[in-house]
Design an enzyme around this catalytic site. Sequence first.
Site, PDB file in Angstrom:
ATOM      1  N   ASP A  11      -0.088   6.987 -12.082  1.00  0.00           N
ATOM      2  CA  ASP A  11       0.748   6.701 -13.249  1.00  0.00           C
ATOM      3  C   ASP A  11       0.546   7.804 -14.291  1.00  0.00           C
ATOM      4  O   ASP A  11      -0.576   8.057 -14.726  1.00  0.00           O
ATOM      5  CB  ASP A  11       0.331   5.332 -13.821  1.00  0.00           C
ATOM      6  CG  ASP A  11       1.345   4.812 -14.814  1.00  0.00           C
ATOM      7  OD1 ASP A  11       2.420   5.428 -14.958  1.00  0.00           O
ATOM      8  OD2 ASP A  11       1.050   3.776 -15.457  1.00  0.00           O
ATOM      9  N   ASP A 106       7.912   8.179 -13.500  1.00  0.00           N
ATOM     10  CA  ASP A 106       6.562   8.629 -13.827  1.00  0.00           C
ATOM     11  C   ASP A 106       5.456   7.868 -13.112  1.00  0.00           C
ATOM     12  O   ASP A 106       4.310   7.953 -13.498  1.00  0.00           O
ATOM     13  CB  ASP A 106       6.350   8.564 -15.347  1.00  0.00           C
ATOM     14  CG  ASP A 106       6.486   7.157 -15.884  1.00  0.00           C
ATOM     15  OD1 ASP A 106       6.931   6.269 -15.126  1.00  0.00           O
ATOM     16  OD2 ASP A 106       6.139   6.931 -17.055  1.00  0.00           O
ATOM     17  N   GLU A 107       5.770   7.109 -12.103  1.00  0.00           N
ATOM     18  CA  GLU A 107       4.691   6.467 -11.366  1.00  0.00           C
ATOM     19  C   GLU A 107       5.063   6.327  -9.895  1.00  0.00           C
ATOM     20  O   GLU A 107       6.247   6.265  -9.552  1.00  0.00           O
ATOM     21  CB  GLU A 107       4.327   5.097 -11.963  1.00  0.00           C
ATOM     22  CG  GLU A 107       5.472   4.148 -12.076  1.00  0.00           C
ATOM     23  CD  GLU A 107       5.074   2.822 -12.721  1.00  0.00           C
ATOM     24  OE1 GLU A 107       3.993   2.298 -12.404  1.00  0.00           O
ATOM     25  OE2 GLU A 107       5.864   2.321 -13.516  1.00  0.00           O
TER      26      GLU A 107
END
Lengths: 395, 369
Positions: A11, A106-107
């Site tokens: 993350d 974003d993860e």
Amino acid sequence: MSGHRVIMHVDMDAFFAAIEQRNNPHLRGKPVIVGGSPGGRGVVSTASYEARKFGIHSAMPAGEAYRRCREAIFVHGDFSSYHHASRLIEEILLRFSPAVEMISIDEAFLDITGTERVHGPAEQVALRVKQAVQDEVGITCTVGIAPNKLLAKLGSGLNKPDGLTVIEADRVESMVYPLPVDKLWGVGPVTYERLLKNGVKTIGDLATLNPASLKLLLGDHGQTLAARARGEDDRHVPDHDEAHFEKSMSHETTLGENSHDPEHIHSLMCWLAEKVVIRLYRGEWLARTVGIRLRYPDFKTITRDKTLPKPTVDYAEILNTASSLVPNQQIVNKGVRLIGVRTSNLVHVSELAQMELFADERRRKEQLDRSIHNLRSKFGDKIIKHAGGLKSEED
Amino acid sequence: MKFSLTTDKIQSALSAVMSAVPTKSTLPILGNILMEADGKLLKLSATDLEISITTSLETKITKKGSVAIPAKTFADIINALPQTEIEIESTNNRIEMRFGTGDYKISGMSADEFPKLPEYDSKKEIRIPANVVRSLIAKTSYSVSTDETRPALNGILWQTNGERMRMVATDGHRLSRAEADNTVLQGLHGDVIVPPRAFNLISKLASESINEVGVVFGDSTLVFICGNNTISTRIIEGPYPNTEQVIPKNNDKNLIVPKTLLMETLRRVSILSNSLTRQVKFSISKNTLELSATNVDLGGEAMEKLPCQYDSDDLEIGYNAQYILDILKQLDGDEVRFALSSSTAAAVVTAVDDGADYLCLVMPLRLAD
């Protein structure tokens, strides 16, 4: 899924804000807010860790964020830059396993089961991932390692930013049970409140609740949540190629408190539509169908969608279509607890073969969109508006 | 209000105005038909705020008045009646229908609540030949875009100012332009963009027995008079894109094919085309046109060859079969001409016989390598 699995959740830390700080040295070490403007109606997309100290978080109205921190620097999202960074991250992750599932910009989840002989122990893999992200993308990330997705994600949430947490199967009780129950995937603000009122404060409380109380408190959903609380989760991480065959993309958010304000819902939808559009761009998808999902305080959930004449990845078109489906009167009357924007019926760019008669005109339109975006990022949202937007303000 | 008439008369009047009743609307009043009786005339009107239709008929009126009556319920009742004399009376917005031994009552709304319909100056009415209008509409309306992000393309561009009357429609992938002699309208009014629904209604209501359609140009509305029916429509705001500049002038590779043969073959071959793109590949070589399609989902492949006149370099071009079929359906004559330049440029499609009056453009599909 049987056997012992090793799942990693990676993350990025305050992703959008971190990219802004990376791109612009003047922003480093300062409270940076991506999305919205102090006087506007928008919501915070991402707040840097410096801004989070003031209690600012994603989805908070920008005005509220400004009240909490007058020095906060508001920047407009540079989505092409985020998109590019996300691509790099994905490439880095793919070096360590073919089973990489980017669950958002974003993860990501990685299944690194059985890669030990190639890449070494899981913790070392995690450190190498973190190093590569730092070296090649210029930002930090936090990693959780566990036997399943649920615990891996819980793990990465425990030690942010720039952290690494390993949750072994036999340490669930000691590491996970003491956590507040709202850390659990699927426990939103409303469920959380209901659980709190009934003395269920921690994940452990939920895990050990007797079936009858579970049913009474949470209905049919209770069993699932309790299983999650015990750290049970058998969802697999699809292979990278497999994940790219998604046929729908959506984002939704549960509101901290029910909203009766169509304008507030609209600003949330701007934010959600943006997230959806970024993902469409990433996968080079176009959507033919745009829809919304909306949950009323009584948990009644409705979905509505509309199929467009031509597949699109145009932010304004997706947002406007989704907005047109929102039952504003019902929002005022009943309130909303969850809103989502969904695109489906996806068409890959490569399938899009029909050529345009007015190709030059389209290019000009794209240029116009870019200029508008540039103006706004310099002078704020109000500097330029679509005439349609002005009309709706008068109404 | 009180009047009587035969059921067939009110049935046909209703079928005309029902086209303007929106199927769903946020404004309940729009689900009604405005019924007005005055002198010898009974007028029925409906509107969805973009288009309004009024139809008038002479009938025996014993008491004048007006009321808004729920369109669907009223039409359901009227259409279920046998051929008979019916008496309709409204008192305090309650409508009663009496016929034979039957007596039906429904509640309406006050006529005052019905939106004001556009007014027009009947002295400004210009009459144009109905068959010309009908033909231009049929030849263009299928190309109108349904993409709401480009509102101008949601209408047919009607150019009435020049020596030729012209209608143009395009959805950005194809374009149709039909024209005819223009003696009555020349010089009277600039270009207007008209919603295809309004035009299609004219085609429907200006039946074969009607020779002329009246038109009144307003600032933001257009009114058409077809027999007993008056249709008014909002004019779509422009600007309309400059279509002349996309019409290629130098397409010098001429492919001439028998129209009906091409239509039938294309229909067959396209059964096995990709369901999304409807792509059919035209492989053109000297005097032979080969049509082929594949559909991976069905594991399907189709190929047929047909004779043609062609004398240039070999070409391979992909088209959406539906686009070509739409054009062929409207083309007059026995032979069709495709004026081509390359596999990535627009084809100019015309009938070999009357090339000037009706021209269609169609952009190819990019063929996968």
